[in-house]
Design a protein around this motif. Structure first.
Motif, PDB file in Angstrom:
ATOM      1  N   ARG A  67       0.812  -1.219   0.000  1.00  0.00           N
ATOM      2  CA  ARG A  67       0.000   0.000   0.000  1.00  0.00           C
ATOM      3  C   ARG A  67       0.849   1.275   0.000  1.00  0.00           C
ATOM      4  N   LYS A  68       2.027   1.171   0.566  1.00  0.00           N
ATOM      5  CA  LYS A  68       2.927   2.337   0.625  1.00  0.00           C
ATOM      6  C   LYS A  68       3.268   2.847  -0.777  1.00  0.00           C
ATOM      7  N   SER A  69       3.357   1.928  -1.722  1.00  0.00           N
ATOM      8  CA  SER A  69       3.735   2.356  -3.074  1.00  0.00           C
ATOM      9  C   SER A  69       2.550   2.447  -4.028  1.00  0.00           C
ATOM     10  N   THR A  70       1.454   1.735  -3.737  1.00  0.00           N
ATOM     11  CA  THR A  70       0.336   1.775  -4.683  1.00  0.00           C
ATOM     12  C   THR A  70      -0.746   2.776  -4.304  1.00  0.00           C
ATOM     13  N   GLY A  71      -0.827   3.119  -3.007  1.00  0.00           N
ATOM     14  CA  GLY A  71      -1.944   3.939  -2.561  1.00  0.00           C
ATOM     15  C   GLY A  71      -3.194   3.080  -2.492  1.00  0.00           C
ATOM     16  N   GLY A  72      -4.359   3.726  -2.366  1.00  0.00           N
ATOM     17  CA  GLY A  72      -5.607   2.976  -2.314  1.00  0.00           C
ATOM     18  C   GLY A  72      -6.710   3.786  -1.683  1.00  0.00           C
ATOM     19  N   ALA A  73      -7.861   3.136  -1.502  1.00  0.00           N
ATOM     20  CA  ALA A  73      -9.019   3.827  -0.928  1.00  0.00           C
ATOM     21  C   ALA A  73      -8.776   4.153   0.545  1.00  0.00           C
ATOM     22  N   PRO A 129       0.311   4.355  -9.120  1.00  0.00           N
ATOM     23  CA  PRO A 129      -0.196   4.628  -7.780  1.00  0.00           C
ATOM     24  C   PRO A 129      -1.428   5.531  -7.820  1.00  0.00           C
ATOM     25  N   VAL A 130      -2.273   5.397  -6.793  1.00  0.00           N
ATOM     26  CA  VAL A 130      -3.470   6.237  -6.705  1.00  0.00           C
ATOM     27  C   VAL A 130      -3.289   7.192  -5.533  1.00  0.00           C
ATOM     28  N   THR A 191      -8.895  -2.237  -3.316  1.00  0.00           N
ATOM     29  CA  THR A 191      -8.931  -0.876  -2.743  1.00  0.00           C
ATOM     30  C   THR A 191      -8.479   0.155  -3.773  1.00  0.00           C
TER      31      THR A 191
END
Lengths: 201, 44
Positions: A67-73, A129-130, A191
């Motif tokens: 999640r640190k690199s992709t981001g998410g909801a 990434p988001v 996410t």
């Protein structure tokens, strides 16, 4: 939780006479630390009670690192965030631990691992990434770096998963760890889809 | 104990600042709530 973090940040920064900006940085970091610690305590307790301690931690770390690199909801509140994190980690931990014990469970897991991992990778390749409203991503260089980090992380997960699956052919219990990693990748990619959908709305 | 309080708070502030900087270099915080990022850590 924000009120608690705010008070704690004041206790830390007042003796040091930090200005508002430095205080905000300390508060931001403190918030992350407290979230990490609280979720770690809750999922450790849950994992110890339900016999899926290792699986919960594998899910926790897999999702967090990716999640640190992709981001998410994101949830709207910090308490909502805690709730979602704990519930998701608990469910994925339980699935990882006990799925292979079902009838044909091991075979289902062997099929599930590459399928879920591949699906997750496709979604991450398309959208990562988001960013979010509170943490926008403007720098092209940063976006490129984060994409690169995402793929390196996924490659690392793929190698670990393959090794675990091969080992589990001799000892079926270990398939749960591979299932945990692949379900975490799939969850993180979901996410991402939610975050992209929210942005478009 | 009082004489150690300020150095202890300085260490705590350093650790928090380090974590904040690490979070700033990533796409988001590792969980599902993203508080507003301080201006000094934002992407410009």
């Amino acid at each position: 939780m924000e009120t608690f973090v705010n008070k704690l940040a004041s206790i830390i920064t007042s003796p040091l006479q930090y200005d508002e900006e430095k205080r905000a940085v300390v508060q931001y970091g403190l918030f992350a630390i407290i979230q990490i610690v609280i979720v770690a305590i809750i999922i450790s307790s849950f994992g110890a009670l339900t016999g899926c301690f290792l699986e919960c931690w594998i899910v926790y770390l897999t999702v967090a690192i990716l999640r640190k690199s992709t981001g998410g909801a994101h949830a709207r509140t910090s308490n909502g965030c805690l709730l979602v994190s704990v519930i998701v980690i608990a469910i994925l931990g339980l699935l990882s631990r006990y799925l292979y014990l079902m009838p044909y469970g091991f075979e289902i897991c062997l099929f599930l691992c590459p399928f879920t991992f591949f699906t997750g990778c496709l979604i991450i390749y398309k959208f990562a990434p988001v960013d979010s409203k509170n943490k926008p991503l403007k720098s092209e260089k940063k976006i490129k770096n984060l994409r690169k980090q995402s793929f390196i992380t996924l490659l690392f997960y793929a190698i670990i998963t393959c090794l675990i699956v091969l080992y589990s052919l001799h000892n079926r219990h270990y398939i749960g760890f591979a299932v945990g990693i692949t379900l975490s990748v799939l969850w993180q990619s979901i996410t991402l889809l939610i975050a992209v959908a929210n942005k478009n709305w | 104990m009082k004489k150690y309080f300020k150095p202890l708070m300085a260490v705590a502030a350093m650790v928090c600042s380090f974590v904040a900087t690490t979070m700033a270099s990533s796409a988001c915080m590792i969980f599902y709530y993203q508080p507003e990022e301080p201006k000094s850590l934002q992407d410009r």
